[in-house]
Design an enzyme around this catalytic site. Structure first.
Site, mmCIF file in Angstrom:
data_model
loop_
_atom_site.group_PDB
_atom_site.id
_atom_site.type_symbol
_atom_site.label_atom_id
_atom_site.label_comp_id
_atom_site.label_asym_id
_atom_site.label_seq_id
_atom_site.Cartn_x
_atom_site.Cartn_y
_atom_site.Cartn_z
ATOM 1 C CG HIS A 107 50.221 63.243 87.344
ATOM 2 N ND1 HIS A 107 49.960 63.453 86.012
ATOM 3 C CD2 HIS A 107 51.010 62.142 87.402
ATOM 4 C CE1 HIS A 107 50.580 62.515 85.302
ATOM 5 N NE2 HIS A 107 51.217 61.704 86.126
ATOM 6 N N GLY A 152 53.432 56.728 88.914
ATOM 7 C CA GLY A 152 53.087 55.437 88.327
ATOM 8 C C GLY A 152 54.295 54.736 87.720
ATOM 9 C CB THR A 153 56.987 55.934 85.456
ATOM 10 O OG1 THR A 153 56.053 56.520 84.549
ATOM 11 C CG2 THR A 153 58.149 55.341 84.687
ATOM 12 C CG ASN A 211 47.510 54.950 78.635
ATOM 13 O OD1 ASN A 211 47.590 53.723 78.706
ATOM 14 N ND2 ASN A 211 48.330 55.664 77.907
ATOM 15 C CB SER A 220 49.870 58.155 88.980
ATOM 16 O OG SER A 220 50.628 59.317 88.814
ATOM 17 C CB THR A 255 63.628 62.438 102.202
ATOM 18 O OG1 THR A 255 64.938 62.236 102.738
ATOM 19 C CG2 THR A 255 62.800 63.260 103.175
ATOM 20 C CD GLN A 288 44.657 57.255 82.506
ATOM 21 O OE1 GLN A 288 43.665 57.931 82.786
ATOM 22 N NE2 GLN A 288 45.794 57.809 82.114
ATOM 23 C CB CYS A 319 54.121 58.636 76.900
ATOM 24 S SG CYS A 319 53.304 58.742 78.471
HETATM 25 N N1 PLP Z 1 50.210 53.913 83.456
HETATM 26 C C1 PLP Z 1 49.206 54.536 82.808
HETATM 27 C C2 PLP Z 1 48.029 53.737 82.341
HETATM 28 C C3 PLP Z 1 49.271 55.910 82.570
HETATM 29 O O1 PLP Z 1 48.284 56.522 81.916
HETATM 30 C C4 PLP Z 1 50.419 56.632 83.025
HETATM 31 C C5 PLP Z 1 50.568 58.063 82.717
HETATM 32 O O2 PLP Z 1 50.216 58.541 81.669
HETATM 33 C C6 PLP Z 1 51.422 55.928 83.714
HETATM 34 C C7 PLP Z 1 51.278 54.574 83.894
HETATM 35 C C8 PLP Z 1 52.628 56.633 84.244
HETATM 36 O O3 PLP Z 1 52.310 57.349 85.433
HETATM 37 P P1 PLP Z 1 53.196 58.582 85.941
HETATM 38 O O4 PLP Z 1 52.950 59.697 84.991
HETATM 39 O O5 PLP Z 1 52.671 58.869 87.317
HETATM 40 O O6 PLP Z 1 54.596 58.119 85.961
#
Ligand code: PLP
Length: 382
Positions: free
Chosen positions: A201, A72-73, A151, A199, A237, A179, A319
């Site tokens: 995971h 996601g990031t 989140n 994302s 890759t 989410q 985080c």
């Molecule tokens: N955006 C939201 C709403 C999230 O909850 C998270 C992860 O906690 C992210 C972005 C970041 O995703 P990733 O952990 O895959 O980088």
């Protein structure tokens, strides 16, 4: 009696689904580089393209609108910085004050480069005001970026309405769906979303895989230079195992009604038997998240006491909780400090059971009791 392990931290990350592990084990020979021209490479390419197709269908997108990323990031960085790089003439961005740090920090980086960012406040329920977004858009506005589901408190934003506003105003719209993906249906063929990220995971796939949907015709530039993989937008890759794990995770039966019942049961029991207050809207909220506060105690201490009982949950988002700062989300929706510090987030998955919930409720009550006795802050000081 102690329960085996109660994992209530699924908004931070999920356990990899057993079927995903099985799938990955079967794919152990898919190790060739998908860009290689030999047969072994071509076989892997075909698997990746099948996965892309399935993921594209899951949101009503075209195959070539799905770009795999490390999560996601990275996808969020690509959306915001990639748009900024390709459209330097527009220097205004609208986002909300409750976004994930990935969005907020990207915006702060651009702010240093003389971009003007409007961080829209939400109401006390944690929902953005679409009218305010409409009023703030001007001819310099490049992008509106509003998350689908928060989140920390699980609130659902009116993204269809925001998408319509952006369409009329000819402004790009990005939504962070980390989410909500595979939990709340979304169809980009009917909703005017230009960019959307998810994302793996968070839905039982491996860590280190995610994707961004970029509507065809969007003016965007890569933020990673290299071999031009992923339609010249994201070099590197491909993470074959990750991609196949994400494809497989989409087969998971999420049992949303049952999960919601368990979440609501925990919420109702804690509200009935303690002074707990639920944070954010109870109605416009995803089925698996509960953010609840106990006045005058430390959420971290509560988390640690519960950890001793083999119960795992978070205070705010993973985080921000590692930084031990007060949650910017709870602060933004107007929760008082003595409630913010006593907040925990319980986030469930289909793997959780009502027995786990009952056991956890008892342990939460016991621990809260203990901490309240030690707290210098009493309720009547409110
Ligand atoms: N955006 C939201 C709403 C999230 O909850 C998270 C992860 O906690 C992210 C972005 C970041 O995703 P990733 O952990 O895959 O980088």
């Amino acid at each position: 009696m102690q329960m085996k392990e109660i994992y209530f931290d699924n908004a931070s990350t999920t356990r990899v689904e057993p079927e995903v592990i099985e799938k990955i084990n079967q794919e152990i020979e898919s190790y060739a580089n998908p860009s290689s021209q030999h047969n072994k490479g071509k076989e892997v390419r075909e698997k990746i393209e099948n996965a892309r197709k399935k993921i594209a269908r899951s949101i009503g997108a075209e195959d070539e609108e799905i770009i795999f990323t490390s999560g996601g990031t990275e996808a969020i960085n690509l959306a915001i910085k990639g748009l900024a790089k390709a459209n330097p003439e527009k220097r205004h961005i609208i986002t909300s004050s409750i976004e994930h740090p990935a969005v907020i920090e990207c915006c702060k980086t651009l702010e240093k480069d003389n971009y003007k960012i409007d961080y829209i406040k939400t109401d006390k329920e944690g929902i953005v005001d679409t009218e305010e977004i409409r009023k703030k858009i001007n001819k310099d506005t490049l992008l509106v970026s509003i998350m689908h589901v928060n989140n920390e408190i699980g609130t659902i934003q009116p993204i269809e309405e925001i998408a319509e506003i952006c369409k009329k105003k000819k402004t790009y719209f990005h939504t962070d769906c980390v989410q909500s993906y595979d939990k709340i249906p979304i169809d980009v063929s009917r909703t005017k979303i230009d960019l959307l990220n998810a994302s793996g995971h968070k839905i039982g796939a491996l860590k280190g895989i995610g994707f961004i949907y970029i509507k065809l015709g969007t003016k965007i530039k890569p933020i990673i230079d290299g071999g031009g993989q992923e339609f010249q937008i994201r070099s590197g890759t491909e993470n074959t195992t990750g991609i196949l794990s994400l494809e497989k995770a989409l087969d998971t039966e999420r049992d949303k009604t049952r999960v919601k019942k368990i979440r609501d049961y925990i919420q109702d029991e804690l509200e009935k038997t303690t002074d707990a207050k639920t944070n954010g809207s109870k109605e416009k909220r995803i089925y698996n998240i509960l953010n609840i506060s106990f006045y005058g105690i430390e959420g971290e201490s509560l988390m640690l006491l519960l950890e001793k009982e083999n119960i795992f949950l978070s205070t705010g988002s993973a985080c921000s909780s590692s930084r031990l700062e007060k949650s910017h989300v709870l602060d933004s929706i107007g929760v008082q400090d003595l409630y913010i510090h006593g907040s925990i987030r319980i986030s469930l998955s289909h793997q959780n059971t009502i027995e786990e919930a009952k056991y956890a409720i008892e342990k939460i009550k016991e621990s809260v009791n203990k901490l309240e006795k030690m707290s210098p802050f009493k309720k009547d000081e409110e």
